[in-house]
Design a protein around this motif. Structure first.
Motif, PDB file in Angstrom:
ATOM      1  N   UNK A 104       0.866  -1.172   0.000  1.00 29.73           N
ATOM      2  CA  UNK A 104       0.000   0.000   0.000  1.00 29.73           C
ATOM      3  C   UNK A 104       0.904   1.223   0.000  1.00 29.73           C
ATOM      4  N   UNK A 105       0.913   1.952  -1.106  1.00 23.17           N
ATOM      5  CA  UNK A 105       1.773   3.126  -1.201  1.00 23.17           C
ATOM      6  C   UNK A 105       1.382   4.217  -0.238  1.00 23.17           C
ATOM      7  N   UNK A 106       0.084   4.388  -0.015  1.00 23.89           N
ATOM      8  CA  UNK A 106      -0.366   5.414   0.914  1.00 23.89           C
ATOM      9  C   UNK A 106       0.090   5.110   2.339  1.00 23.89           C
ATOM     10  N   UNK A 107      -0.067   3.862   2.774  1.00 21.70           N
ATOM     11  CA  UNK A 107       0.339   3.513   4.131  1.00 21.70           C
ATOM     12  C   UNK A 107       1.853   3.411   4.281  1.00 21.70           C
ATOM     13  N   UNK A 108       2.575   3.414   3.152  1.00 21.85           N
ATOM     14  CA  UNK A 108       4.033   3.502   3.242  1.00 21.85           C
ATOM     15  C   UNK A 108       4.432   4.801   3.932  1.00 21.85           C
ATOM     16  N   UNK A 109       3.636   5.844   3.706  1.00 23.86           N
ATOM     17  CA  UNK A 109       3.868   7.121   4.377  1.00 23.86           C
ATOM     18  C   UNK A 109       3.761   6.961   5.888  1.00 23.86           C
ATOM     19  N   UNK A 110       2.682   6.315   6.314  1.00 20.17           N
ATOM     20  CA  UNK A 110       2.459   6.105   7.741  1.00 20.17           C
ATOM     21  C   UNK A 110       3.483   5.148   8.330  1.00 20.17           C
ATOM     22  N   UNK A 111       4.005   4.226   7.527  1.00 18.08           N
ATOM     23  CA  UNK A 111       5.018   3.294   8.025  1.00 18.08           C
ATOM     24  C   UNK A 111       6.266   4.045   8.485  1.00 18.08           C
ATOM     25  N   UNK A 112       6.660   5.050   7.704  1.00 14.48           N
ATOM     26  CA  UNK A 112       7.820   5.839   8.101  1.00 14.48           C
ATOM     27  C   UNK A 112       7.585   6.595   9.395  1.00 14.48           C
ATOM     28  N   UNK A 113       6.413   7.221   9.503  1.00 16.83           N
ATOM     29  CA  UNK A 113       6.088   7.978  10.716  1.00 16.83           C
ATOM     30  C   UNK A 113       5.928   7.062  11.921  1.00 16.83           C
ATOM     31  N   UNK A 114       5.251   5.928  11.742  1.00 12.85           N
ATOM     32  CA  UNK A 114       5.035   4.994  12.852  1.00 12.85           C
ATOM     33  C   UNK A 114       6.351   4.387  13.330  1.00 12.85           C
ATOM     34  N   UNK A 115       7.278   4.157  12.413  1.00 16.63           N
ATOM     35  CA  UNK A 115       8.567   3.582  12.792  1.00 16.63           C
ATOM     36  C   UNK A 115       9.267   4.452  13.829  1.00 16.63           C
ATOM     37  N   UNK A 116       9.205   5.774  13.635  1.00 16.22           N
ATOM     38  CA  UNK A 116       9.804   6.697  14.602  1.00 16.22           C
ATOM     39  C   UNK A 116       8.992   6.711  15.890  1.00 16.22           C
ATOM     40  N   UNK A 117       7.686   6.859  15.742  1.00 13.27           N
ATOM     41  CA  UNK A 117       6.789   6.959  16.897  1.00 13.27           C
ATOM     42  C   UNK A 117       6.879   5.720  17.785  1.00 13.27           C
ATOM     43  N   UNK A 118       7.059   4.546  17.176  1.00 12.74           N
ATOM     44  CA  UNK A 118       7.038   3.294  17.923  1.00 12.74           C
ATOM     45  C   UNK A 118       8.405   2.884  18.444  1.00 12.74           C
ATOM     46  N   UNK A 119       9.407   3.735  18.270  1.00 16.56           N
ATOM     47  CA  UNK A 119      10.726   3.434  18.795  1.00 16.56           C
ATOM     48  C   UNK A 119      11.498   2.407  17.995  1.00 16.56           C
ATOM     49  N   UNK A 120      11.163   2.261  16.710  1.00 12.24           N
ATOM     50  CA  UNK A 120      11.825   1.264  15.883  1.00 12.24           C
ATOM     51  C   UNK A 120      12.999   1.837  15.094  1.00 12.24           C
ATOM     52  N   UNK A 121      13.202   3.147  15.172  1.00  7.87           N
ATOM     53  CA  UNK A 121      14.333   3.804  14.515  1.00  7.87           C
ATOM     54  C   UNK A 121      15.342   4.194  15.579  1.00  7.87           C
ATOM     55  N   UNK A 123      17.473   6.010  17.948  1.00  9.25           N
ATOM     56  CA  UNK A 123      17.270   7.363  18.450  1.00  9.25           C
ATOM     57  C   UNK A 123      18.365   8.313  17.995  1.00  9.25           C
ATOM     58  N   UNK A 124      19.557   7.795  17.770  1.00 16.15           N
ATOM     59  CA  UNK A 124      20.678   8.638  17.343  1.00 16.15           C
ATOM     60  C   UNK A 124      20.470   9.193  15.942  1.00 16.15           C
ATOM     61  N   UNK A 125      19.561   8.589  15.189  1.00 17.62           N
ATOM     62  CA  UNK A 125      19.311   9.022  13.819  1.00 17.62           C
ATOM     63  C   UNK A 125      18.151  10.021  13.726  1.00 17.62           C
ATOM     64  N   UNK A 126      17.518  10.294  14.846  1.00 16.38           N
ATOM     65  CA  UNK A 126      16.360  11.203  14.838  1.00 16.38           C
ATOM     66  C   UNK A 126      16.812  12.586  15.286  1.00 16.38           C
ATOM     67  N   UNK A 127      16.728  13.582  14.413  1.00 20.28           N
ATOM     68  CA  UNK A 127      17.163  14.932  14.799  1.00 20.28           C
ATOM     69  C   UNK A 127      16.171  15.575  15.758  1.00 20.28           C
ATOM     70  N   UNK A 128      16.629  16.563  16.495  1.00 19.03           N
ATOM     71  CA  UNK A 128      15.721  17.314  17.347  1.00 19.03           C
ATOM     72  C   UNK A 128      14.772  18.143  16.492  1.00 19.03           C
TER      73      UNK A 128
END
Length: 395
Positions: A104-121, A123-128
């Motif tokens: 699902x291309x549309x939910x690919x967008x949410x996958x990126x956002x959820x990955x950060x929100x859910x702690x799956x990325x 933390x050192x790669x997430x800018x302030x």
């Protein structure tokens, strides 16, 4: 008589692009559902509320449309240069079936956002402040997606002024890159499975039509709107209220599936409505979108209407948009010809809810077309988070 109590499972309900779905971290699923199989399928159908003979999803989280009957699993990726693995399930509305064959291309967008929100990325790669680049492995189709997610105060920025036709309210823009979205080079596959940019597609009981059959983003069968009696400016109610038209589209889709080698029999194709997609194209013309907004022919390159799970989509599927952008970049396809022909790296196409721009980088190597990247912008927003509950005997 005793009955199994409900089980609660951590879940997040997210809008991504013009779709929405229920998102899970793999480790939060019941143990029997952490691996592919019948238990996972039963869980997702019960979460969504399928199969539902009333086609309403009253007893589940689904919205009784192809855009809203979706579930997603994310987990930390073990693949080099990737942050997360993203697995998508399209839940049938009135059948006991979960389709894992595409993205699902549309939910690919949410996958990126959820990955950060859910702690799956990491933390050192997430800018302030700024943009976090999330490297996603799309496990259904074995492809890489890069999501450029805006971050504010170290958290995903969800609000903003980016407007996406088909979504009521503005939000923050997320840019998606679909890398190498075609099937060329995989197990002998090809972006054009028939070897042709345009084929004569014979549809039993319907007729023979010119068709571009492409596998990029998601396998898609494109036909000319005029060849099947349409202008290309139709809205959802013009098609979905006509059972005869829907049956004819399904016959064209099934014929395309067989011609592309995606299925072996019409019966198999009929049970797998997620792939391929069926779409019709036309040169630009003025029309009024579903929102009442006037779309001017001079502001778009072509018109595209696409069906998903047997119904005309209210906007455009993200994966189909990748197919549109890719086909438009290749001179001679029906999509390219509808847009005026010639070489192009991006198109703006009109769909039932408005306009979408998608870019693609295509090139010809040793006589074969390949696409290195497709790019488009979407948005995502968490609608609810907590637990979803399902009866214990549904696991």
């Amino acid at each position: 008589m005793s009955h199994a109590a409900q089980v609660k499972i951590p879940a997040t309900y997210i809008r991504g692009g013009t779709s929405k779905g229920v998102f899970f971290r793999l480790q939060d699923l019941p143990e029997s559902c952490q691996v592919p199989g019948a238990a996972r399928d039963r869980l997702f159908m019960r979460v969504i509320g399928s199969p539902d003979p009333y086609a309403a999803h009253i007893d589940g989280m689904g919205g009784a449309t192809s855009s809203t009957s979706k579930c997603v699993i994310l987990s930390k990726s073990t693949r080099p240069e990737h942050d997360v693995d993203y697995l998508y399930g399209q839940v049938a509305i009135d059948k006991a079936f979960v389709d894992w064959s595409g993205n699902c291309g549309n939910l690919s967008t949410a996958a990126g956002a959820f990955a950060i929100h859910a702690g799956l990325v990491d933390a050192a790669r997430i800018p302030e402040e700024g943009v976090c680049v999330v490297r996603i492995w799309q496990a259904n189709i074995g492809k890489t997606i890069i999501a450029h997610v805006p971050v504010s105060a170290g958290q995903v920025q969800e609000t903003g002024d980016f407007e996406l036709d088909g979504v009521t309210f503005p939000a923050a823009e997320i840019v998606l890159e679909f890398l190498d979205p075609s099937d060329d080079g995989e197990e002998g596959g090809s972006m054009f499975p028939t070897g042709n940019l345009v084929d004569e597609l014979e549809v039993p009981g319907v007729g023979t039509f010119k068709a571009t059959m492409i596998s990029a983003g998601i396998p898609t069968v494109f036909v000319n709107a005029a060849d099947i009696g349409y202008s290309g400016a139709e809205l959802r109610e013009d098609i979905n209220g006509d059972p005869v038209a829907l049956a004819r589209f399904e016959k064209i889709r099934v014929a395309g599936a067989l011609r592309m080698g995606l299925m072996e029999t019409p019966e198999e194709a009929a049970t797998r409505q997620h792939t391929p997609k069926i779409a019709f194209v036309a040169p630009p013309r003025d029309y009024v979108a579903a929102s009442g907004k006037g779309i001017v022919a001079g502001d778009i390159d072509l018109l595209v209407r696409a069906l998903s799970m047997g119904k005309l989509h209210h906007a455009m599927m993200g994966t189909a948009a990748v197919a549109i952008g890719t086909a438009a970049a290749i001179p001679g396809t029906l999509v390219n010809l509808a847009a005026g022909g010639g070489e192009r790296s991006a198109v703006r196409f009109g769909h039932p809810s408005g306009v979408l721009r998608v870019g693609a980088e295509a090139r010809q190597v040793d006589g074969q077309w390949t696409v290195t990247k497709a790019i488009m912008s979407r948005s995502a927003r968490i609608l609810m988070e907590g637990w979803v509950r399902v009866p214990g005997d549904s696991l």
